[in-house]
Design an enzyme around this catalytic site. Structure first.
Site, PDB file in Angstrom:
ATOM      1  N   GLU A  58       4.328  -3.960  10.599  1.00  0.00           N
ATOM      2  CA  GLU A  58       5.179  -4.187  11.788  1.00  0.00           C
ATOM      3  C   GLU A  58       5.205  -5.670  12.145  1.00  0.00           C
ATOM      4  O   GLU A  58       6.231  -6.215  12.529  1.00  0.00           O
ATOM      5  CB  GLU A  58       4.683  -3.377  12.997  1.00  0.00           C
ATOM      6  CG  GLU A  58       4.414  -1.902  12.754  1.00  0.00           C
ATOM      7  CD  GLU A  58       5.639  -1.053  12.439  1.00  0.00           C
ATOM      8  OE1 GLU A  58       6.699  -1.627  12.155  1.00  0.00           O
ATOM      9  OE2 GLU A  58       5.511   0.190  12.454  1.00  0.00           O
ATOM     10  N   GLU A  65       9.716  -4.180  16.877  1.00  0.00           N
ATOM     11  CA  GLU A  65       8.667  -4.385  15.874  1.00  0.00           C
ATOM     12  C   GLU A  65       7.398  -4.908  16.545  1.00  0.00           C
ATOM     13  O   GLU A  65       6.286  -4.521  16.183  1.00  0.00           O
ATOM     14  CB  GLU A  65       9.138  -5.352  14.783  1.00  0.00           C
ATOM     15  CG  GLU A  65      10.289  -4.818  13.940  1.00  0.00           C
ATOM     16  CD  GLU A  65       9.906  -3.666  13.018  1.00  0.00           C
ATOM     17  OE1 GLU A  65       8.718  -3.353  12.874  1.00  0.00           O
ATOM     18  OE2 GLU A  65      10.821  -3.068  12.428  1.00  0.00           O
ATOM     19  N   HIS A  82       7.506  -7.432   9.837  1.00  0.00           N
ATOM     20  CA  HIS A  82       8.895  -7.127  10.214  1.00  0.00           C
ATOM     21  C   HIS A  82       9.293  -7.893  11.466  1.00  0.00           C
ATOM     22  O   HIS A  82      10.412  -8.396  11.580  1.00  0.00           O
ATOM     23  CB  HIS A  82       9.068  -5.627  10.460  1.00  0.00           C
ATOM     24  CG  HIS A  82       8.808  -4.776   9.257  1.00  0.00           C
ATOM     25  ND1 HIS A  82       8.507  -3.438   9.342  1.00  0.00           N
ATOM     26  CD2 HIS A  82       8.796  -5.093   7.937  1.00  0.00           C
ATOM     27  CE1 HIS A  82       8.335  -2.949   8.117  1.00  0.00           C
ATOM     28  NE2 HIS A  82       8.490  -3.931   7.256  1.00  0.00           N
ATOM     29  N   TRP A 121       0.856  -1.188   0.000  1.00  0.00           N
ATOM     30  CA  TRP A 121       0.000   0.000   0.000  1.00  0.00           C
ATOM     31  C   TRP A 121       0.893   1.240   0.000  1.00  0.00           C
ATOM     32  O   TRP A 121       2.026   1.192   0.491  1.00  0.00           O
ATOM     33  CB  TRP A 121      -0.948   0.013   1.204  1.00  0.00           C
ATOM     34  CG  TRP A 121      -0.268  -0.068   2.542  1.00  0.00           C
ATOM     35  CD1 TRP A 121      -0.073  -1.197   3.293  1.00  0.00           C
ATOM     36  CD2 TRP A 121       0.336   1.020   3.287  1.00  0.00           C
ATOM     37  NE1 TRP A 121       0.620  -0.881   4.443  1.00  0.00           N
ATOM     38  CE2 TRP A 121       0.875   0.470   4.473  1.00  0.00           C
ATOM     39  CE3 TRP A 121       0.467   2.387   3.082  1.00  0.00           C
ATOM     40  CZ2 TRP A 121       1.526   1.234   5.449  1.00  0.00           C
ATOM     41  CZ3 TRP A 121       1.133   3.161   4.046  1.00  0.00           C
ATOM     42  CH2 TRP A 121       1.648   2.580   5.212  1.00  0.00           C
ATOM     43  N   THR A 149       5.799  -1.915  18.328  1.00  0.00           N
ATOM     44  CA  THR A 149       5.089  -0.994  17.432  1.00  0.00           C
ATOM     45  C   THR A 149       3.821  -1.650  16.905  1.00  0.00           C
ATOM     46  O   THR A 149       2.806  -0.982  16.722  1.00  0.00           O
ATOM     47  CB  THR A 149       5.957  -0.545  16.236  1.00  0.00           C
ATOM     48  OG1 THR A 149       6.559  -1.694  15.646  1.00  0.00           O
ATOM     49  CG2 THR A 149       7.034   0.415  16.665  1.00  0.00           C
ATOM     50  N   HIS A 154       5.196   4.713   6.779  1.00  0.00           N
ATOM     51  CA  HIS A 154       4.394   4.835   8.009  1.00  0.00           C
ATOM     52  C   HIS A 154       4.286   6.289   8.477  1.00  0.00           C
ATOM     53  O   HIS A 154       3.191   6.787   8.749  1.00  0.00           O
ATOM     54  CB  HIS A 154       4.985   3.964   9.120  1.00  0.00           C
ATOM     55  CG  HIS A 154       5.018   2.511   8.776  1.00  0.00           C
ATOM     56  ND1 HIS A 154       5.604   1.570   9.570  1.00  0.00           N
ATOM     57  CD2 HIS A 154       4.524   1.827   7.705  1.00  0.00           C
ATOM     58  CE1 HIS A 154       5.481   0.370   9.017  1.00  0.00           C
ATOM     59  NE2 HIS A 154       4.828   0.511   7.876  1.00  0.00           N
ATOM     60  N   GLU A 189       9.197   1.121   5.987  1.00  0.00           N
ATOM     61  CA  GLU A 189       8.915   1.925   7.185  1.00  0.00           C
ATOM     62  C   GLU A 189       8.649   3.383   6.828  1.00  0.00           C
ATOM     63  O   GLU A 189       7.857   4.061   7.483  1.00  0.00           O
ATOM     64  CB  GLU A 189      10.096   1.850   8.156  1.00  0.00           C
ATOM     65  CG  GLU A 189      10.216   0.541   8.917  1.00  0.00           C
ATOM     66  CD  GLU A 189       9.149   0.389   9.983  1.00  0.00           C
ATOM     67  OE1 GLU A 189       8.551   1.402  10.395  1.00  0.00           O
ATOM     68  OE2 GLU A 189       8.899  -0.751  10.391  1.00  0.00           O
ATOM     69  N   GLU A 235       8.004   7.280  13.959  1.00  0.00           N
ATOM     70  CA  GLU A 235       8.130   6.681  12.630  1.00  0.00           C
ATOM     71  C   GLU A 235       8.956   7.582  11.708  1.00  0.00           C
ATOM     72  O   GLU A 235       9.735   7.090  10.886  1.00  0.00           O
ATOM     73  CB  GLU A 235       6.747   6.455  12.006  1.00  0.00           C
ATOM     74  CG  GLU A 235       5.883   5.411  12.707  1.00  0.00           C
ATOM     75  CD  GLU A 235       6.289   3.970  12.398  1.00  0.00           C
ATOM     76  OE1 GLU A 235       7.224   3.766  11.592  1.00  0.00           O
ATOM     77  OE2 GLU A 235       5.678   3.058  12.977  1.00  0.00           O
TER      78      GLU A 235
HETATM   79 FE   FE2 Z   1       8.569  -1.419  12.144  1.00  0.00          FE
HETATM   80 FE   FE2 Z   2       6.828   1.577  11.474  1.00  0.00          FE
END
Ligand code: FE2
Ligand code: FE2
Length: 386
Positions: A252, A219, A255, A83, A222, A169, A166, A128
């Site tokens: 996240e 991760e 990750h 996305w 988050t 984000h 990342e 972020e």
């Molecule tokens: Fe992350």
């Molecule tokens: Fe993130």
């Protein structure tokens, strides 16, 4: 700001805080580092330890490269399948009136969300947005750093692609906050500039064992935090924002799976060194990425933000303990074999930590309920109090 009751256990915010778990499991509230000094470019008093991994271990990471290509890189998503922020925001390519309608709808949806929700969302977004710092941090690690800027090793490929994922984000949250009109973008932008300028010091010692344990934890933290801001957005009447926080949380999670898998592999090939790394990070405290957050006004901005995140239930000491439980279980630490004396000591320490934190937390919550909560002022919301 004088002494403040921060539920007794300060700084557990996910993407956004540092948890001061002291040696022996005692928790304390410690004042922020002198971030104003870092902002002014003066040296910080943070402890600096470098290159703690024995040099011969670099070979081990070299030997794991084929494994990483096969087992870690597939957890990246191709760009075309990712996305992008623009898909989740009012569409500026539409005729102006239609675009404005979409912005108006966004503002109507966010109307009922409380100021304290925005404080937490801003803190998450600022965290972020400091992604250059995190890429720098990953590239300090001996044996896995990107040596050239476009190195073909799987460790370097992962780090660059992870950073690129990342980067979406902060962009997405930032645009949404901007369009909402609920926050002071100037103060937020200053905070981001201060934070990237200040960096971070999570005590990773150029040591990839510490680095991958740290990122596993972060991760997951988050993920938890974005899931909770999603839930609160939904409850507060903004399903679009809920979806936004949800898609970030899904990244996240993916990750987390990658980093957890790397540590799992390290535990297989080098259990003692790996459990020592886990023990060291947890004993010292998991320092949260944005611990040097500053807006030019509040020298305890990070702690105050962490306090609100805790109060709202976006990231709490209970989450911290849950993450530890999860990782202990996922990595099978209780049954880990092949350890030496120091490794066994760390194993015992790590496996016993979550229950200790829960107990301390229960006591702190009790005290906080009695003392009540202090109201805090945030520049991010035009100096209103929450
Ligand atoms: Fe992350
Ligand atoms: Fe993130």
């Amino acid at each position: 700001m004088g002494t403040m009751q921060i539920l007794g256990v300060a700084n557990f915010t996910a993407t956004t805080s540092h948890a001061f778990i002291q040696r022996g499991g005692a928790t304390t509230h410690r004042r922020s580092q002198p971030v104003s000094a870092t902002a002014a470019g003066a040296p910080t008093k943070l402890k600096q330890i470098a290159h703690s991994m024995p040099p011969e271990k670099i070979e081990l990471f070299k030997s794991l490269e084929p494994w990483a290509s096969e087992n870690v890189l597939p957890l990246l998503k191709p760009v075309e399948k990712c996305w992008q922020p623009n898909e989740l925001l009012p569409d500026p390519a539409k005729p102006v009136a239609d675009f404005m309608d979409e912005v108006q709808a966004l503002r109507d949806r966010t109307k009922e969300l409380p100021d304290e929700y925005f404080v937490v969302l801003v803190g998450d977004m600022v965290t972020e947005d400091a992604v250059p710092t995190y890429q720098t941090m990953l590239n300090t690690a001996d044996g896995t750093r990107d040596e050239t800027g476009s190195s073909p090793t799987p460790w370097a490929v992962w780090t660059r692609a992870w950073t690129a994922e990342e980067n979406r984000h902060g962009d997405l949250l930032r645009s949404y906050l901007y369009l909402s009109g609920r926050v002071d973008m100037l103060m937020i932008e200053r905070t981001v500039q201060y934070l990237i300028g200040a960096g971070m010091n999570p005590g990773l010692e150029n040591n990839p064992y510490l680095g991958y344990v740290y990122t596993s934890f972060q991760e997951r933290a988050t993920f938890v935090s974005h899931c909770n801001t999603a839930r609160l957005a939904k409850e507060g009447g903004d399903p679009v924002l809920a979806n936004i926080c949800g898609v970030i949380a899904a990244d996240e999670k993916r990750h987390e799976r990658a980093y957890v898998r790397i540590v799992e592999k390290l535990l297989q090939v080098d259990p003692n060194e790996t459990i020592l790394a886990i023990g060291k990070l947890l004993r010292n405290k998991i320092t949260m990425p944005a611990h040097l957050m500053y807006d030019g006004q509040d020298p305890q901005l990070f702690e105050h933000f962490a306090f609100v995140a805790h109060k709202l239930g976006v990231y709490t000491p209970t989450d911290y303990a849950d993450i530890m439980d999860f990782l202990v279980g996922r990595w099978g630490l209780e049954k880990l074999e092949g350890l030496k004396g120091d490794g066994r000591r760390e194993q015992e320490y790590v496996c016993g930590l979550a229950p200790r934190i829960r107990k301390l937390q229960a006591r702190a919550e009790e005290r906080a309920q009695k003392d009540g909560f202090q109201r805090l002022k945030f520049s991010w919301i035009f100096n209103r109090e929450v």
